[in-house]
Design an enzyme around this catalytic site. Structure first.
Site, PDB file in Angstrom:
ATOM      1  N   ASP A 107      28.719  71.541  56.174  1.00 48.65           N
ATOM      2  CA  ASP A 107      28.792  71.930  54.763  1.00 48.65           C
ATOM      3  C   ASP A 107      27.861  71.187  53.816  1.00 48.65           C
ATOM      4  O   ASP A 107      26.977  71.764  53.178  1.00 48.65           O
ATOM      5  CB  ASP A 107      30.236  71.845  54.250  1.00 48.65           C
ATOM      6  CG  ASP A 107      30.948  70.525  54.612  1.00 48.65           C
ATOM      7  OD1 ASP A 107      30.338  69.657  55.265  1.00 48.65           O
ATOM      8  OD2 ASP A 107      32.121  70.356  54.236  1.00 48.65           O
TER       9      ASP A 107
ATOM     10  N   GLU B 209      31.930  58.569  55.137  1.00 52.26           N
ATOM     11  CA  GLU B 209      33.085  58.501  54.232  1.00 52.26           C
ATOM     12  C   GLU B 209      32.981  57.311  53.293  1.00 52.26           C
ATOM     13  O   GLU B 209      33.330  57.410  52.110  1.00 52.26           O
ATOM     14  CB  GLU B 209      34.396  58.428  55.031  1.00 52.26           C
ATOM     15  CG  GLU B 209      34.671  59.640  55.922  1.00 52.26           C
ATOM     16  CD  GLU B 209      34.996  60.915  55.145  1.00 52.26           C
ATOM     17  OE1 GLU B 209      35.057  60.869  53.905  1.00 52.26           O
ATOM     18  OE2 GLU B 209      35.155  61.969  55.802  1.00 52.26           O
TER      19      GLU B 209
ATOM     20  N   ARG C 248      32.545  57.892  49.262  1.00 54.05           N
ATOM     21  CA  ARG C 248      33.705  57.495  48.450  1.00 54.05           C
ATOM     22  C   ARG C 248      33.500  56.134  47.795  1.00 54.05           C
ATOM     23  O   ARG C 248      33.778  55.957  46.608  1.00 54.05           O
ATOM     24  CB  ARG C 248      34.967  57.477  49.316  1.00 54.05           C
ATOM     25  CG  ARG C 248      35.271  58.840  49.927  1.00 54.05           C
ATOM     26  CD  ARG C 248      36.588  58.852  50.686  1.00 54.05           C
ATOM     27  NE  ARG C 248      36.638  59.974  51.620  1.00 54.05           N
ATOM     28  CZ  ARG C 248      37.720  60.665  51.925  1.00 54.05           C
ATOM     29  NH1 ARG C 248      38.875  60.360  51.396  1.00 54.05           N
ATOM     30  NH2 ARG C 248      37.662  61.667  52.795  1.00 54.05           N
TER      31      ARG C 248
ATOM     32  N   GLU D 247      37.354  71.745  46.706  1.00 50.99           N
ATOM     33  CA  GLU D 247      36.150  72.587  46.672  1.00 50.99           C
ATOM     34  C   GLU D 247      36.247  73.775  45.707  1.00 50.99           C
ATOM     35  O   GLU D 247      35.262  74.112  45.033  1.00 50.99           O
ATOM     36  CB  GLU D 247      35.789  73.081  48.082  1.00 50.99           C
ATOM     37  CG  GLU D 247      35.269  71.994  49.011  1.00 50.99           C
ATOM     38  CD  GLU D 247      36.353  71.059  49.544  1.00 50.99           C
ATOM     39  OE1 GLU D 247      37.544  71.438  49.472  1.00 50.99           O
ATOM     40  OE2 GLU D 247      36.018  69.956  50.021  1.00 50.99           O
TER      41      GLU D 247
HETATM   42  C1  DMJ Z   1      35.679  65.094  50.525  1.00 53.23           C
HETATM   43  O1  DMJ Z   1      35.723  63.871  51.136  1.00 53.23           O
HETATM   44  C2  DMJ Z   1      34.284  65.552  50.281  1.00 53.23           C
HETATM   45  O2  DMJ Z   1      34.278  66.553  49.332  1.00 53.23           O
HETATM   46  C3  DMJ Z   1      33.598  66.029  51.525  1.00 53.23           C
HETATM   47  O3  DMJ Z   1      32.331  66.548  51.261  1.00 53.23           O
HETATM   48  C4  DMJ Z   1      34.430  67.111  52.170  1.00 53.23           C
HETATM   49  N1  DMJ Z   1      35.770  66.688  52.374  1.00 53.23           N
HETATM   50  C5  DMJ Z   1      36.489  66.066  51.303  1.00 53.23           C
HETATM   51  C6  DMJ Z   1      37.210  66.993  50.372  1.00 53.23           C
HETATM   52  O4  DMJ Z   1      37.679  68.131  50.910  1.00 53.23           O
END
Ligand code: DMJ
Length: 644
Positions: free
Chosen positions: A408, A275, A279, A543
């Site tokens: 994912d 994270e 970010r 998404e």
């Molecule tokens: C974000 O932090 C990123 O896109 C991550 O890959 C998946 N989750 C969240 C958004 O849904």
């Protein structure tokens, strides 16, 4: 009748007790019951009465929830599945959709009006009707300055106020199905006002953050406070490049001043490697690239180097958590596993950090992870399990395959690293292509009755028609691959999945997707999508609008812009908090009471609004997809210039 002897325990027996012979007459049964009741001790009788009263109270308390849920099954739908959504109607047979009204929520749930539903969900583009989004006038800012609780459309929600009057109507009744040429022109012309609407949404979100959460991780807009995750100003950092792209220079300068004077990573705090990489490191690197300001590069180097202890594990597969002040790292308390998506979705950022600093150890550490995962046993046709052990370096909890949570962005980063590096790293490409074939072979299905293409999950050989909203990154990734020369059928699949993701929004009463849906596959189902009670929340995730951007850029089909515009309006209608900010909600099925969760995730500013802005812009050079690759938190990083 002799009172039974007192007992300290409860023993209830309804057969073979008491006197009198059995003759099954009504009177015998009544007398027999009464006699048995009288035979019970006072304690037993009191206990039974207590349980009955308790059951009655529970039943009474549960009544509103049950009826609320059952409301979703009305509209002529006879299905007994309590997790179902409204019945999809074949377009030609579609009754006039019910217009959105402003949801008028009384304070007490029990006094709620019957929902003014979105009308029967339809498997078509709602915006391909006259009076669609192109006719929508963006509301002026005056709406924002209305006094709370005094005007129409402003609803008091548990002491907070959400202004539903600031969104504009998306569709009107009885309109044509096709998008005529002049409509397309209008859509294009409207780009300027659309962009201003996104800027307005950003300003509103930022106002809440500034007023109630400045310098903290996340805004809690309903309670007008904040929450901390890492204590590093997460929303502010995630939003930096969005402000730059949206041209919000005043807001950007304020935030930059905070980064310059307040942001320090020298803190005794545990952060999640993934994270904080996507970010914070990603956000700082992209802001450096967009602005050229070395403040952001210096900060990126600082956080990047502080995250490196995560890689000091027996296997070199990184731990999930790092203390950036102490320089120590560890797995979660309950396991020595890391999540596969997490350890394979930090590569774009560390590779870029190496390129900028000329220090190869960042890239080497993340490349090692990819090389190990490449060779591991336990994949299914290129699909990876969800966990990997930091001691052994092996997959664990094998047998479950998903394109959703925990796996994912592994797939996303295979393709994007290949693009970032100038399409030379064949191992990444091979793994990506094999995985997409694995998806097609094992996870791809069509729903009943309308044949929506979806990506389900596999658990120990058993297929589940469950799809996370997170999977909606896939149409965009497939389209990006096709744009970069991968098979054309990837684009066909991208378009089909894009439609499905749009339907996940538009079939809900709020026009916002739930976190998870289940698709129907059995013969005779009357609707394609079901939503379980526990899955009805929406976290303002990006998404779908992310994929819409790719689909629009590569096809130039304005319907994708129109879909994004519609989604923005629904965010405005159901998640906007008058005092500032947007909130995630609990129930996308209830437009009267979507039930705010009181949290604005940093990715709403970092990703959702950025993707919406780029989607609604008609300028393909605004973060060109041939020059930049977005990390999984929507931070654009440059595609490396070719050295060959
Ligand atoms: C974000 O932090 C990123 O896109 C991550 O890959 C998946 N989750 C969240 C958004 O849904």
């Amino acid at each position: 009748m002799h009172p039974p002897s007192r007992q300290d325990y409860v023993s209830i027996s309804f057969a073979g007790q008491g006197s009198g012979s059995y003759n099954n007459s009504k009177q015998w049964r009544r007398q027999s019951c009464w006699r048995k009741w009288k035979q019970l001790s006072r304690l037993q009788r009191s206990l039974i009465l207590f349980i009955l009263v308790l059951l009655f109270i529970c039943g009474f308390a549960a009544y509103p929830t049950v009826t609320e849920h059952l409301r979703g099954l009305t509209d002529g739908e006879q299905d007994t599945d309590t997790n179902s959504v409204l019945k999809p109607v074949i377009p030609q047979m579609m009754p006039e959709p019910v217009k959105h009204g402003h949801p008028a929520l009384p304070e007490q749930p029990s006094k709620r009006k019957l929902s003014n539903k979105r009308g029967p969900p339809i498997l078509q583009n709602r915006l391909q009707r006259k009076g669609n989004t192109s006719d929508i006038a963006v509301k002026d800012k005056a709406a924002d300055s209305k006094k709370e609780g005094e005007e129409e459309g402003v609803i008091s929600w548990r002491g907070a106020v959400i202004d539903t009057d600031q969104a504009t109507e998306g569709t009107k009744d009885g309109e044509k199905e096709d998008l005529p040429a002049n409509q397309e022109a209008k859509l294009s012309k409207n780009s300027a006002s659309w962009l201003e609407a996104v800027r307005e949404a950003f300003r509103h979100a930022w106002k809440g953050y500034k007023d109630f959460a400045w310098g903290h991780d996340e805004l809690r807009p309903i309670s007008k406070t904040y929450s901390e995750w890492f204590g590093l100003g997460l929303t502010l950092i995630d939003a930096l490049d969005t402000m730059w792209i949206l041209g919000l220079r005043e807001e950007f300068e304020e935030a930059k001043a905070w980064v310059a004077t307040e942001l320090t990573f020298n803190k005794n705090v545990d952060v999640n490697l993934f994270e904080s990489t996507i970010r914070i490191l990603g956000g700082l690197l992209s802001t450096y690239h967009l602005t050229g300001d070395t403040l952001f590069l210096d900060k990126a180097k600082d956080i990047g180097s502080r995250l490196m202890p995560a890689f000091n594990t027996p296997s070199k597969i990184p731990y999930s958590d790092v203390n950036i002040g102490k320089g120590t790292a560890h797995p979660p308390r309950w396991t020595s596993d890391s999540t596969v998506a997490e350890v394979t979705s930090i590569q774009l950022e560390f590779r870029e950090l190496s390129r900028l600093t000329q220090e190869p150890h960042y890239e080497a550490a993340v490349a090692e992870v990819m090389n190990q995962v490449h060779k591991l046993d336990g994949k299914l046709d290129g699909l990876v399990p969800m966990f990997i052990n930091t001691n052994s370096g092996q997959f664990t909890h094998q047998g479950i395959y998903t394109l959703g949570a925990r796996a994912d962005s592994y797939y996303e980063y295979l393709l994007k690293q290949w693009i970032q590096g100038g399409k030379k790293e064949n191992q990444l490409l091979e793994d990506y292509l094999q995985a997409i074939e694995g998806v097609k072979k094992n996870l791809l299905q069509k729903s009943t009755p309308n044949g929506l293409t979806f990506v389900g999950e596999l658990s120990h050989g058993q297929f589940s028609p469950k799809m996370d909203h997170l999977v909606c990154f896939l149409p965009g990734t497939l389209a990006l691959g096709a744009h970069n020369g991968l098979p054309a059928d990837h684009m066909d699949l991208a378009k089909q999945l894009m439609e499905t993701c749009y339907q996940m929004y538009i079939q809900m009463e709020t026009g916002l997707s739930p976190e998870i849906v289940h698709f129907n596959m059995h013969q005779g189902s009357t609707r394609d999508i079901d939503v379980k009670l526990a899955d009805r929340h929406n976290l303002l995730r990006p998404e779908t609008v992310e994929s819409l951007l790719y689909l629009y850029r590569f096809t130039k089909d304005h319907k994708y812009q129109a879909w994004g515009w519609e989604i923005l309006q629904n965010f405005n209608k159901y998640t906007k908090v008058s005092s500032g900010g947007y909130t995630s909600i609990n129930n996308v099925r209830d437009p009267d009471y979507p039930s705010p969760r009181d949290k604005m995730e940093s990715f709403f500013l970092g990703e959702t609004l950025k993707y919406l802005y780029l989607l609604l812009s008609d300028d393909p050079n605004l973060i060109s997809l041939d020059q930049y690759v977005f990390n999984t938190e929507a931070h654009p990083l440059p595609i490396w210039p070719s050295t060959a």
